[in-house]
Design an enzyme around this catalytic site. Sequence first.
Site, PDB file in Angstrom:
ATOM      1  N   THR A 168      31.650   4.957  11.296  1.00 60.33           N
ATOM      2  CA  THR A 168      30.344   4.472  11.735  1.00 60.33           C
ATOM      3  C   THR A 168      29.496   5.552  12.403  1.00 60.33           C
ATOM      4  O   THR A 168      29.976   6.321  13.222  1.00 60.33           O
ATOM      5  CB  THR A 168      30.497   3.300  12.736  1.00 60.33           C
ATOM      6  OG1 THR A 168      31.391   2.344  12.209  1.00 60.33           O
ATOM      7  CG2 THR A 168      29.175   2.624  13.009  1.00 60.33           C
ATOM      8  N   ASP A 198      32.451  -4.641  11.597  1.00 60.24           N
ATOM      9  CA  ASP A 198      31.489  -5.165  12.575  1.00 60.24           C
ATOM     10  C   ASP A 198      30.039  -4.815  12.267  1.00 60.24           C
ATOM     11  O   ASP A 198      29.112  -5.493  12.719  1.00 60.24           O
ATOM     12  CB  ASP A 198      31.819  -4.579  13.955  1.00 60.24           C
ATOM     13  CG  ASP A 198      31.824  -3.052  13.931  1.00 60.24           C
ATOM     14  OD1 ASP A 198      32.672  -2.478  13.229  1.00 60.24           O
ATOM     15  OD2 ASP A 198      30.966  -2.430  14.587  1.00 60.24           O
ATOM     16  N   THR A 217      31.090   1.528  17.698  1.00 65.32           N
ATOM     17  CA  THR A 217      31.930   2.208  16.706  1.00 65.32           C
ATOM     18  C   THR A 217      33.384   1.896  17.048  1.00 65.32           C
ATOM     19  O   THR A 217      33.714   1.685  18.220  1.00 65.32           O
ATOM     20  CB  THR A 217      31.691   3.733  16.698  1.00 65.32           C
ATOM     21  OG1 THR A 217      32.690   4.378  15.899  1.00 65.32           O
ATOM     22  CG2 THR A 217      31.733   4.336  18.096  1.00 65.32           C
ATOM     23  N   GLY A 218      34.232   1.855  16.030  1.00 71.49           N
ATOM     24  CA  GLY A 218      35.639   1.565  16.281  1.00 71.49           C
ATOM     25  C   GLY A 218      36.181   0.581  15.259  1.00 71.49           C
ATOM     26  O   GLY A 218      35.608   0.408  14.182  1.00 71.49           O
ATOM     27  N   GLY A 220      36.466  -2.421  13.428  1.00 73.74           N
ATOM     28  CA  GLY A 220      35.541  -3.533  13.245  1.00 73.74           C
ATOM     29  C   GLY A 220      36.155  -4.885  13.516  1.00 73.74           C
ATOM     30  O   GLY A 220      35.512  -5.777  14.091  1.00 73.74           O
TER      31      GLY A 220
HETATM   32  N1  GLY Z   1      33.326   0.059  12.784  1.00 73.11           N
HETATM   33  C1  GLY Z   1      33.253   0.159  11.386  1.00 73.11           C
HETATM   34  C2  GLY Z   1      34.135  -0.719  10.680  1.00 73.11           C
HETATM   35  O1  GLY Z   1      35.113  -1.241  11.241  1.00 73.11           O
HETATM   36  O2  GLY Z   1      33.902  -0.947   9.520  1.00 73.11           O
END
Ligand code: GLY
Length: 284
Positions: A168, A198, A217-218, A220
């Site tokens: 992300t 997410d 970010t992380g 999801g």
């Molecule tokens: N944070 C990006 C994803 O989990 O797709």
Amino acid sequence: MNDVLLIHGGVGWAEPPRIDMNAIISSVDLGQGSVNAAVKAVSFLEDDPRFNAGTGSFPRIDGSVQMDAAVMAAGNFGAVIGIEKVRNPVLVALAVMNSSPHNVLSGDGAIRFARIMGFEEYDPMTPENRNRLEKLLEDIKAGNPGNNPRIASFSRKIDPEKLIGTDTVGAIARINGRFSAAVSTGGVFPMMRGRVGDVPFIGCGFYAGDKGAAVATGIGEEIMKRLLCYSIYSRMGKEDLQDIVRDEIEKFGVNLAGVIAITKDQEATFANGNMAVGRKASHV
Ligand code: GLY
């Protein structure tokens, strides 16, 4: 109140990234307004193959590249889910917000809308990601987790502690007192075709309102469960912003998560892993 643009390049770098994030957005014109500045910043990150968004997006285990992106200004948002074969998903999300009767478009409908809006066909796969995928498939076939413990557990569940790579990119802006958020991702690695994190879900990977803005970010799956960005937004103005983001990220334990956030008078960034951040500001 000065105008500010903040960006991040994703959490999960194996080492602190040596990337001059400020330089990436040095040419972004804050005078174009909050939404356009945030979107422009994210489009620059999408075009940089070091980041997992746009060009450089991680492939799915079937070899396809499906991307998610979202844009939000106070009171309005647009998002795309699982879009393929476009260069800048964040620009399509902006078009969904500004030029479609909907808030979210997914899959082939998002691609069709992108073509109608003039976005040309584009392959975001990079040679590095093609090699990464080939290695993954070889390891899966050999039943060899190698240095990727997620492969061993992939068929049972995602092992977020062992996330490989970053995920992300995001930007938030406060310009002329207006708040905006923009996010884009290729997802996590490895993942199945059709998996959605997410990023395209309002309140999860992004939120912007009259009080401020936040992007996440992380992992999801974990961010969604906690409605991370709206949880942060709902506390804005009541507590110190840095305390809020630290508190919300610490709830993730070993699961990777990071956030950047802004209010009328505060800015905050916090992550439980390595995360690159950048900033551009001007006094008005
Ligand atoms: N944070 C990006 C994803 O989990 O797709």
